[in-house]
Structure formats: structure tokens, C-alpha cells
Scaffold this motif. Sequence first.
Motif, PDB file in Angstrom:
ATOM      1  N   ALA A  12       0.826  -1.205   0.000  1.00  0.00           N
ATOM      2  CA  ALA A  12       0.000   0.000   0.000  1.00  0.00           C
ATOM      3  C   ALA A  12       0.867   1.264   0.000  1.00  0.00           C
ATOM      4  O   ALA A  12       0.485   2.270  -0.600  1.00  0.00           O
ATOM      5  CB  ALA A  12      -0.941   0.004   1.198  1.00  0.00           C
ATOM      6  N   VAL A  13       2.013   1.204   0.657  1.00  0.00           N
ATOM      7  CA  VAL A  13       2.936   2.348   0.647  1.00  0.00           C
ATOM      8  C   VAL A  13       3.380   2.623  -0.780  1.00  0.00           C
ATOM      9  O   VAL A  13       3.350   3.768  -1.246  1.00  0.00           O
ATOM     10  CB  VAL A  13       4.166   2.091   1.557  1.00  0.00           C
ATOM     11  CG1 VAL A  13       5.208   3.170   1.351  1.00  0.00           C
ATOM     12  CG2 VAL A  13       3.750   2.035   3.012  1.00  0.00           C
ATOM     13  N   TRP A  14       3.802   1.582  -1.492  1.00  0.00           N
ATOM     14  CA  TRP A  14       4.242   1.740  -2.880  1.00  0.00           C
ATOM     15  C   TRP A  14       3.098   2.214  -3.763  1.00  0.00           C
ATOM     16  O   TRP A  14       3.273   3.108  -4.591  1.00  0.00           O
ATOM     17  CB  TRP A  14       4.818   0.434  -3.427  1.00  0.00           C
ATOM     18  CG  TRP A  14       6.216   0.211  -2.992  1.00  0.00           C
ATOM     19  CD1 TRP A  14       6.648  -0.657  -2.028  1.00  0.00           C
ATOM     20  CD2 TRP A  14       7.376   0.891  -3.460  1.00  0.00           C
ATOM     21  NE1 TRP A  14       8.000  -0.556  -1.882  1.00  0.00           N
ATOM     22  CE2 TRP A  14       8.476   0.378  -2.752  1.00  0.00           C
ATOM     23  CE3 TRP A  14       7.588   1.876  -4.408  1.00  0.00           C
ATOM     24  CZ2 TRP A  14       9.772   0.836  -2.976  1.00  0.00           C
ATOM     25  CZ3 TRP A  14       8.881   2.313  -4.632  1.00  0.00           C
ATOM     26  CH2 TRP A  14       9.950   1.801  -3.917  1.00  0.00           C
ATOM     27  N   LEU A  15       1.925   1.629  -3.590  1.00  0.00           N
ATOM     28  CA  LEU A  15       0.778   2.002  -4.417  1.00  0.00           C
ATOM     29  C   LEU A  15       0.384   3.464  -4.200  1.00  0.00           C
ATOM     30  O   LEU A  15       0.192   4.220  -5.164  1.00  0.00           O
ATOM     31  CB  LEU A  15      -0.409   1.083  -4.111  1.00  0.00           C
ATOM     32  CG  LEU A  15      -1.644   1.252  -4.964  1.00  0.00           C
ATOM     33  CD1 LEU A  15      -1.338   0.861  -6.409  1.00  0.00           C
ATOM     34  CD2 LEU A  15      -2.767   0.402  -4.426  1.00  0.00           C
ATOM     35  N   CYS A  16       0.286   3.880  -2.951  1.00  0.00           N
ATOM     36  CA  CYS A  16      -0.071   5.275  -2.659  1.00  0.00           C
ATOM     37  C   CYS A  16       1.033   6.234  -3.086  1.00  0.00           C
ATOM     38  O   CYS A  16       0.751   7.350  -3.525  1.00  0.00           O
ATOM     39  CB  CYS A  16      -0.383   5.444  -1.178  1.00  0.00           C
ATOM     40  SG  CYS A  16      -1.969   4.771  -0.680  1.00  0.00           S
TER      41      CYS A  16
END
Length: 63
Positions: free
Chosen positions: A31-35
Motif C-alpha cells: 500500500a505504501v508503494w501504491l499510494c
Amino acid sequence: MNRPLALLFAVIGTALLVGIAAAISYGNIAAVWLCSIGSVAFIGYGFTLKAKLRRKNDSSPEK
């Protein structure tokens, strides 16, 4: 860029940055990478759109 559109970009950009903070807090690396990617892309698109609209307004005939 008109004010409502600028506000929309500011709110969504901020929400994406808050999403990064929440994902870090929960330890969700995906989720960190996606956001992060979404945030950079969205903010970059906002700057591109702003420049495009500015060029369009500068080239239009003045009354």
C-alpha cells in the motif's frame, strides 16, 4: 486553474499522502508503494494540467 479544480487536486493529493502515512503505520509495504506511485502521478498530472491551462489562456486573444 480555477479554484474548485485546484481544491480538488489539493484534497486528493493530501488524501494520498495521508494514505502513505497510514500504510506505513500499518506496515503494509504494498500500500505504501501504491499510494506513493499514485501520489506522484496525481500531483504530476495536476502540475501538467495547470501548465497546459495556463498556456491555453496565454495564447487566447485578449478582449
